[in-house]
Design an enzyme around this catalytic site. Sequence first.
Site, PDB file in Angstrom:
ATOM      1  N   ARG A 253       0.847  -1.198   0.000  1.00 30.12           N
ATOM      2  CA  ARG A 253       0.000   0.000   0.000  1.00 30.12           C
ATOM      3  C   ARG A 253       0.876   1.239   0.000  1.00 30.12           C
ATOM      4  O   ARG A 253       1.587   1.523   0.957  1.00 30.12           O
ATOM      5  CB  ARG A 253      -0.928   0.005   1.216  1.00 30.12           C
ATOM      6  CG  ARG A 253      -1.772   1.267   1.371  1.00 30.12           C
ATOM      7  CD  ARG A 253      -2.776   1.417   0.252  1.00 30.12           C
ATOM      8  NE  ARG A 253      -3.772   0.349   0.282  1.00 30.12           N
ATOM      9  CZ  ARG A 253      -4.659   0.121  -0.682  1.00 30.12           C
ATOM     10  NH1 ARG A 253      -4.654   0.894  -1.765  1.00 30.12           N
ATOM     11  NH2 ARG A 253      -5.534  -0.870  -0.568  1.00 30.12           N
TER      12      ARG A 253
ATOM     13  N   ARG B 158       2.107  -6.449  -9.753  1.00 31.06           N
ATOM     14  CA  ARG B 158       2.356  -5.800  -8.465  1.00 31.06           C
ATOM     15  C   ARG B 158       2.478  -6.786  -7.313  1.00 31.06           C
ATOM     16  O   ARG B 158       2.846  -6.387  -6.198  1.00 31.06           O
ATOM     17  CB  ARG B 158       1.269  -4.759  -8.173  1.00 31.06           C
ATOM     18  CG  ARG B 158      -0.103  -5.349  -7.921  1.00 31.06           C
ATOM     19  CD  ARG B 158      -1.156  -4.286  -7.694  1.00 31.06           C
ATOM     20  NE  ARG B 158      -2.417  -4.887  -7.290  1.00 31.06           N
ATOM     21  CZ  ARG B 158      -3.245  -4.374  -6.409  1.00 31.06           C
ATOM     22  NH1 ARG B 158      -2.951  -3.249  -5.796  1.00 31.06           N
ATOM     23  NH2 ARG B 158      -4.382  -4.980  -6.118  1.00 31.06           N
TER      24      ARG B 158
ATOM     25  N   HIS C  44       1.110   3.529 -10.643  1.00 33.48           N
ATOM     26  CA  HIS C  44       0.081   3.994  -9.701  1.00 33.48           C
ATOM     27  C   HIS C  44       0.715   4.829  -8.575  1.00 33.48           C
ATOM     28  O   HIS C  44       0.714   4.439  -7.408  1.00 33.48           O
ATOM     29  CB  HIS C  44      -0.615   2.751  -9.137  1.00 33.48           C
ATOM     30  CG  HIS C  44      -1.877   2.968  -8.391  1.00 33.48           C
ATOM     31  ND1 HIS C  44      -2.009   3.869  -7.364  1.00 33.48           N
ATOM     32  CD2 HIS C  44      -3.074   2.359  -8.497  1.00 33.48           C
ATOM     33  CE1 HIS C  44      -3.237   3.794  -6.870  1.00 33.48           C
ATOM     34  NE2 HIS C  44      -3.908   2.884  -7.549  1.00 33.48           N
TER      35      HIS C  44
ATOM     36  N   ASP D 244     -11.945   9.605  -7.488  1.00 37.24           N
ATOM     37  CA  ASP D 244     -11.493   8.443  -8.275  1.00 37.24           C
ATOM     38  C   ASP D 244     -11.844   8.746  -9.725  1.00 37.24           C
ATOM     39  O   ASP D 244     -12.928   8.417 -10.198  1.00 37.24           O
ATOM     40  CB  ASP D 244     -12.171   7.167  -7.783  1.00 37.24           C
ATOM     41  CG  ASP D 244     -11.568   5.916  -8.397  1.00 37.24           C
ATOM     42  OD1 ASP D 244     -10.678   6.052  -9.262  1.00 37.24           O
ATOM     43  OD2 ASP D 244     -11.980   4.801  -8.025  1.00 37.24           O
TER      44      ASP D 244
ATOM     45  N   GLU E 166      -1.463   9.063 -11.622  1.00 36.37           N
ATOM     46  CA  GLU E 166      -1.015   7.832 -12.243  1.00 36.37           C
ATOM     47  C   GLU E 166      -0.899   7.949 -13.765  1.00 36.37           C
ATOM     48  O   GLU E 166      -1.836   8.402 -14.424  1.00 36.37           O
ATOM     49  CB  GLU E 166      -1.997   6.704 -11.904  1.00 36.37           C
ATOM     50  CG  GLU E 166      -2.295   6.606 -10.409  1.00 36.37           C
ATOM     51  CD  GLU E 166      -3.462   5.703 -10.099  1.00 36.37           C
ATOM     52  OE1 GLU E 166      -3.693   4.751 -10.882  1.00 36.37           O
ATOM     53  OE2 GLU E 166      -4.147   5.926  -9.077  1.00 36.37           O
TER      54      GLU E 166
END
Length: 296
Positions: free
Chosen positions: A72, A94, A163, A206, A265
């Site tokens: 995270r 990832r 990201h 978002d 991103e």
Amino acid sequence: MDLLTLPALTVLSDSVTIVEVDQVKVIRIIHDKASAGIALHGGHVISFKPQGQEDLIWMSEQAVFDGKAALRGGIPVCWPWFGRIAAPGHGFARTSEWELVEHRENENGVIVELALFPSEETHDIWPYMFEARLLIEIGATLSITLKVINIDDQAWTFSGALHTYLNVGDISQVQTTGMGAEYIDSLQAGKVCQGGDVLQLTDTIDRVYTKPDPQINVQDPVFHRTITVENQGHNSAVLWNPWQQGAAAMADMQDSGYQHFLCVESTLHATSLDTGKRLEPGETHQLLTVLSSANK
């Protein structure tokens, strides 16, 4: 987590060592221009501190370094897809173990190259042959290039993102420009919306900005700097922050974590696997993000 104080497992050069954070091996770079950390789990940049500055990268205090879960914070590599268009979300890169291929250095900084190759695990998830390379250049700026190559005998499609979690002093004071006006709002079921030239957050966001400028600027008055994010090889820029309610729902983020980051991103966005970017056998695509900062 203080990478600088961890004992070295392996010394690779004057500037490059391998350390371990819980169960994850991390390439630690200590150079006159900057220090940095790159987890081999996920090929994941977890720190980048230009000389004399606060870290440009935010990591959660509760990130799980077990070699299984996605970390995270930092710069997760979302590939061969971005989002929840297939499982696992954001692809397998990832959460895969990347290989250190090469490292070199000079007075300007350090270059690290990582690679990810097909395995039984990746083939079960995504049945194609590929080669993925990460070129990470650490100096006065941080440059990350994700290079993907189709080594299959058939075409395949993909999407992805670098990201990046940018470290900011106080999200409510941050002003962002250069993301463009048009965006797809994931909080409104993918509605296409028009925004302003300057973004200052008061709640969760978002968004997939579909017409970003080549450079996005994040002005941070608390840390007295402007972070510039320059992207290439993308078709959009995703901006994300979960705000208080989102952070509280995440086991790997402290409740106050949302106050100190903004995700900006470099993204190849697609609404499905089939509508992603198509690569023919032998073709290559590069997705790039460059982070720099200037004091205000």
